[in-house]
Design an enzyme around this catalytic site. Structure first.
Site, PDB file in Angstrom:
ATOM      1  N   GLY A   1       0.122  -1.383   0.411  1.00  0.00           N
ATOM      2  CA  GLY A   1      -0.119  -0.013  -0.478  1.00  0.00           C
ATOM      3  C   GLY A   1       1.113   0.946  -0.059  1.00  0.00           C
ATOM      4  O   GLY A   1       0.570   1.940   0.493  1.00  0.00           O
ATOM      5  N   SER A   2       2.303   1.493  -0.548  1.00  0.00           N
ATOM      6  CA  SER A   2       3.168   2.183  -0.680  1.00  0.00           C
ATOM      7  C   SER A   2       2.592   3.822  -1.671  1.00  0.00           C
ATOM      8  O   SER A   2       2.283   5.012  -0.756  1.00  0.00           O
ATOM      9  CB  SER A   2       4.226   2.043  -0.980  1.00  0.00           C
ATOM     10  OG  SER A   2       4.330   1.829  -1.984  1.00  0.00           O
TER      11      SER A   2
ATOM     12  N   HIS B   1      11.764   0.230  -0.596  1.00  0.00           N
ATOM     13  CA  HIS B   1      10.932  -1.140   0.342  1.00  0.00           C
ATOM     14  C   HIS B   1      12.324  -1.058   0.468  1.00  0.00           C
ATOM     15  O   HIS B   1      12.028  -2.769   0.974  1.00  0.00           O
ATOM     16  CB  HIS B   1      11.042  -1.599  -1.267  1.00  0.00           C
ATOM     17  CG  HIS B   1       9.681  -1.427  -1.485  1.00  0.00           C
ATOM     18  ND1 HIS B   1       8.850  -0.938  -1.305  1.00  0.00           N
ATOM     19  CD2 HIS B   1       9.260  -1.210  -3.727  1.00  0.00           C
ATOM     20  CE1 HIS B   1       7.517  -0.462  -2.478  1.00  0.00           C
ATOM     21  NE2 HIS B   1       8.168  -0.407  -3.327  1.00  0.00           N
TER      22      HIS B   1
ATOM     23  N   ARG C   1       1.098  -5.001   5.192  1.00  0.00           N
ATOM     24  CA  ARG C   1      -0.139  -6.193   5.151  1.00  0.00           C
ATOM     25  C   ARG C   1      -0.023  -6.955   5.521  1.00  0.00           C
ATOM     26  O   ARG C   1       1.569  -7.451   5.514  1.00  0.00           O
ATOM     27  CB  ARG C   1      -0.196  -4.906   3.701  1.00  0.00           C
ATOM     28  CG  ARG C   1      -1.384  -5.606   2.831  1.00  0.00           C
ATOM     29  CD  ARG C   1      -1.707  -5.554   1.421  1.00  0.00           C
ATOM     30  NE  ARG C   1      -3.343  -5.819   1.171  1.00  0.00           N
ATOM     31  CZ  ARG C   1      -3.605  -5.845  -0.171  1.00  0.00           C
ATOM     32  NH1 ARG C   1      -2.778  -5.021  -1.404  1.00  0.00           N
ATOM     33  NH2 ARG C   1      -4.762  -5.925  -0.949  1.00  0.00           N
TER      34      ARG C   1
ATOM     35  N   TYR D   1      -2.110  -2.121   6.789  1.00  0.00           N
ATOM     36  CA  TYR D   1      -3.016  -1.321   5.594  1.00  0.00           C
ATOM     37  C   TYR D   1      -4.836  -2.017   5.880  1.00  0.00           C
ATOM     38  O   TYR D   1      -5.423  -1.258   5.920  1.00  0.00           O
ATOM     39  CB  TYR D   1      -2.365  -2.800   4.590  1.00  0.00           C
ATOM     40  CG  TYR D   1      -3.640  -2.722   3.629  1.00  0.00           C
ATOM     41  CD1 TYR D   1      -3.305  -2.176   2.334  1.00  0.00           C
ATOM     42  CD2 TYR D   1      -4.368  -3.212   3.324  1.00  0.00           C
ATOM     43  CE1 TYR D   1      -3.697  -2.301   1.184  1.00  0.00           C
ATOM     44  CE2 TYR D   1      -4.957  -3.867   2.430  1.00  0.00           C
ATOM     45  CZ  TYR D   1      -4.689  -2.441   1.112  1.00  0.00           C
ATOM     46  OH  TYR D   1      -5.934  -3.007  -0.094  1.00  0.00           O
TER      47      TYR D   1
ATOM     48  N   THR E   1      -9.912   6.814  -0.933  1.00  0.00           N
ATOM     49  CA  THR E   1     -10.738   5.503  -0.921  1.00  0.00           C
ATOM     50  C   THR E   1      -9.757   5.060  -2.208  1.00  0.00           C
ATOM     51  O   THR E   1      -9.631   5.768  -2.937  1.00  0.00           O
ATOM     52  CB  THR E   1     -11.813   5.991  -0.872  1.00  0.00           C
ATOM     53  OG1 THR E   1     -12.681   6.454  -2.461  1.00  0.00           O
ATOM     54  CG2 THR E   1     -12.800   6.714   0.255  1.00  0.00           C
TER      55      THR E   1
ATOM     56  N   MET F   1      -9.569   6.766  -5.506  1.00  0.00           N
ATOM     57  CA  MET F   1      -7.671   6.859  -5.960  1.00  0.00           C
ATOM     58  C   MET F   1      -7.521   5.838  -7.793  1.00  0.00           C
ATOM     59  O   MET F   1      -6.870   6.305  -8.405  1.00  0.00           O
ATOM     60  CB  MET F   1      -6.806   5.948  -5.566  1.00  0.00           C
ATOM     61  CG  MET F   1      -6.574   6.780  -3.943  1.00  0.00           C
ATOM     62  SD  MET F   1      -5.052   6.655  -3.044  1.00  0.00           S
ATOM     63  CE  MET F   1      -3.417   6.531  -3.967  1.00  0.00           C
TER      64      MET F   1
ATOM     65  N   ARG G   1      -5.683  -2.410  -8.548  1.00  0.00           N
ATOM     66  CA  ARG G   1      -6.220  -3.497  -8.895  1.00  0.00           C
ATOM     67  C   ARG G   1      -7.549  -3.813  -8.231  1.00  0.00           C
ATOM     68  O   ARG G   1      -8.569  -3.870  -8.711  1.00  0.00           O
ATOM     69  CB  ARG G   1      -5.362  -4.654  -9.015  1.00  0.00           C
ATOM     70  CG  ARG G   1      -5.839  -6.172  -9.127  1.00  0.00           C
ATOM     71  CD  ARG G   1      -4.797  -6.892  -8.893  1.00  0.00           C
ATOM     72  NE  ARG G   1      -4.730  -7.378  -7.711  1.00  0.00           N
ATOM     73  CZ  ARG G   1      -5.432  -8.275  -6.640  1.00  0.00           C
ATOM     74  NH1 ARG G   1      -6.643  -9.012  -7.361  1.00  0.00           N
ATOM     75  NH2 ARG G   1      -5.303  -8.945  -5.178  1.00  0.00           N
TER      76      ARG G   1
ATOM     77  N   GLY H   1      -7.766  -3.686  -3.553  1.00  0.00           N
ATOM     78  CA  GLY H   1      -8.125  -2.984  -2.758  1.00  0.00           C
ATOM     79  C   GLY H   1      -8.574  -3.713  -1.664  1.00  0.00           C
ATOM     80  O   GLY H   1      -9.801  -3.122  -0.452  1.00  0.00           O
TER      81      GLY H   1
HETATM   82  P1  A3P Z   1      -4.341  -5.116  -4.647  1.00  0.00           P
HETATM   83  O1  A3P Z   1      -3.619  -5.544  -5.487  1.00  0.00           O
HETATM   84  O2  A3P Z   1      -4.421  -5.973  -3.679  1.00  0.00           O
HETATM   85  O3  A3P Z   1      -5.157  -4.639  -5.526  1.00  0.00           O
HETATM   86  P2  A3P Z   1       2.075  -0.704  -3.856  1.00  0.00           P
HETATM   87  O4  A3P Z   1       1.412   0.760  -3.593  1.00  0.00           O
HETATM   88  O5  A3P Z   1       2.276  -1.079  -2.579  1.00  0.00           O
HETATM   89  O6  A3P Z   1       2.264  -0.844  -4.588  1.00  0.00           O
HETATM   90  O7  A3P Z   1       0.683  -2.085  -3.206  1.00  0.00           O
HETATM   91  C1  A3P Z   1      -0.350  -2.126  -3.869  1.00  0.00           C
HETATM   92  C2  A3P Z   1      -1.714  -2.542  -3.432  1.00  0.00           C
HETATM   93  O8  A3P Z   1      -2.207  -1.535  -2.043  1.00  0.00           O
HETATM   94  C3  A3P Z   1      -2.811  -3.289  -4.572  1.00  0.00           C
HETATM   95  O9  A3P Z   1      -3.369  -4.086  -3.668  1.00  0.00           O
HETATM   96  C4  A3P Z   1      -3.952  -1.450  -4.174  1.00  0.00           C
HETATM   97  O10 A3P Z   1      -5.093  -1.789  -4.611  1.00  0.00           O
HETATM   98  C5  A3P Z   1      -3.826  -0.867  -3.102  1.00  0.00           C
HETATM   99  N1  A3P Z   1      -4.113  -0.133  -2.431  1.00  0.00           N
HETATM  100  C6  A3P Z   1      -3.605   1.744  -3.124  1.00  0.00           C
HETATM  101  N2  A3P Z   1      -4.494   2.305  -2.924  1.00  0.00           N
HETATM  102  C7  A3P Z   1      -5.269   1.925  -2.332  1.00  0.00           C
HETATM  103  C8  A3P Z   1      -6.553   1.782  -0.888  1.00  0.00           C
HETATM  104  N3  A3P Z   1      -6.307   3.569  -1.228  1.00  0.00           N
HETATM  105  N4  A3P Z   1      -6.961   1.906  -0.443  1.00  0.00           N
HETATM  106  C9  A3P Z   1      -7.239  -0.009  -0.610  1.00  0.00           C
HETATM  107  N5  A3P Z   1      -5.740  -0.823  -0.959  1.00  0.00           N
HETATM  108  C10 A3P Z   1      -5.207   0.296  -1.783  1.00  0.00           C
END
Ligand code: A3P
EC number: 2.8.2.n2
Length: 306
Positions: free
Chosen positions: A67-68, A118, A140, A203, A238, A242, A259, A261
């Site tokens: 969730g970065s 990371h 997470r 997360y 949310t 996003m 993808r 979330g």
């Molecule tokens: P999923 O692939 O399970 O959907 P990062 O930003 O570190 O690459 O992490 C990506 C993951 O964080 C993805 O997970 C993405 O959907 C989720 N994510 C990004 N923004 C989010 C949000 N606002 N709320 C919930 N999940 C989020």
């Protein structure tokens, strides 16, 4: 948020390199950890050692797919709310990615700078500790993290794919994926869980109550906002909000980065053997650490019995 065009330019460039890179050639090892050749170089790592962090920089540390991009957006919006200046960073925000000269260019950027990473705590430049830079670490649960990581590889057309989920799972457990082992990352950061300049966030907690999570982040960073401002930031960060903006903020890769979330998506891919193997690995690596107390709610979402 990083300057839009630079961010997209960097991603496009990495994707172009990925097209020509087979999975078997994707990684190079630096100080014992595998990194993707499409994003990291040994020269940049060496240059990073001399990076001068400032006391008012904000470090956002996470294992990939925890969730970065979410936290980056939250913190950018917090800065905007307190400074009234849109946060822009004319570099790709991941500290260890890019060319070795980026650290020279970053000297000219105004404060506060957001540095996402990371890396393990022990691999960050010393100036971060010397200058007491604040660090937010987002975790997470490892099962959803693995599933998100797998989809990222296999859904984005130009990124090398794994033959199957089972193959990815094996590599994830061994730590033979970009940025290495999830468990090593957690063990390393766990050592600093009580450090006053380090705050761990989950997360799953953010998903459960975004406003409360944003307030905690804001408090840790020393910002003061009204309830209306917290509500407004929560509405802008949310998953749905996003994802809707993702083409604009992140280019073609946007919908893959945002993808699904959700919490618990692992149930769609893990079989029972994999589930037990992950639980075992979790217990073996993390059970005796303070980290387990911090993530105790995971037994509800992940099955693992602490
Ligand atoms: P999923 O692939 O399970 O959907 P990062 O930003 O570190 O690459 O992490 C990506 C993951 O964080 C993805 O997970 C993405 O959907 C989720 N994510 C990004 N923004 C989010 C949000 N606002 N709320 C919930 N999940 C989020």
């Amino acid at each position: 948020m990083a300057d839009k065009s630079k961010f997209i330019e960097y991603i496009d460039d990495a994707l172009e390199k990925s097209k020509e890179t087979a999975l078997s050639h994707l990684f190079f090892t630096y100080q014992g950890i595998p990194y993707p050749v499409t994003m990291c170089t040994a020269e940049t790592f060496r240059a990073l050692d001399a990076f001068e962090a400032r006391s008012d920089d904000i470090v956002l540390a996470s294992y990939p797919k925890c969730g970065s991009n979410w936290i980056l957006h939250i913190v950018s919006e917090l800065i905007f709310a307190v400074s009234k200046k849109k946060y822009t960073c004319p570099e790709f925000p991941v500290l260890e990615c890019g060319d070795p000269e980026k650290y020279q260019r970053m000297k000219l950027f105004p404060s506060p700078r957001i540095l996402t990473t990371h890396l393990h705590y022990d691999k960050l430049p010393q100036s971060i500790f010397k200058n007491k830079t604040k660090i937010l670490v987002i975790f997470r649960n490892p099962k959803d993290t693995a599933v998100s990581f797998f989809h990222f590889h296999n859904d984005v057309p130009d990124i090398p794919s794994y033959a199957s989920w089972d193959e990815f799972f094996r590599q994830f457990i061994k730590g033979q994926v970009s940025w290495g082992s999830y468990f090593d990352f957690a063990v390393n950061w766990n050592k600093y869980i009580d450090n006053e300049n380090v705050k761990f966030i989950l997360y799953e907690d953010l998903k459960e109550n975004l406003v409360v999570g944003i307030k905690q982040i804001s408090e840790f960073l020393g910002f003061s906002l009204t309830d209306e401002q917290f509500q407004a930031i929560s509405a802008q960060t949310t998953f749905q909000a996003m994802r809707e903006n993702s083409q604009e903020t992140h280019g073609a890769i946007g919908p893959f980065l945002f993808r699904k979330g959700e919490v618990g998506d692992w149930k769609n891919l893990f079989n029972e053997t994999q589930n037990q193997e992950m639980d075992e690995r979790f217990k073996e690596c993390l059970l005796k650490l303070k980290f387990v107390v911090f993530v105790k709610n995971w037994n509800i979402v992940v099955n693992v019995s602490f």
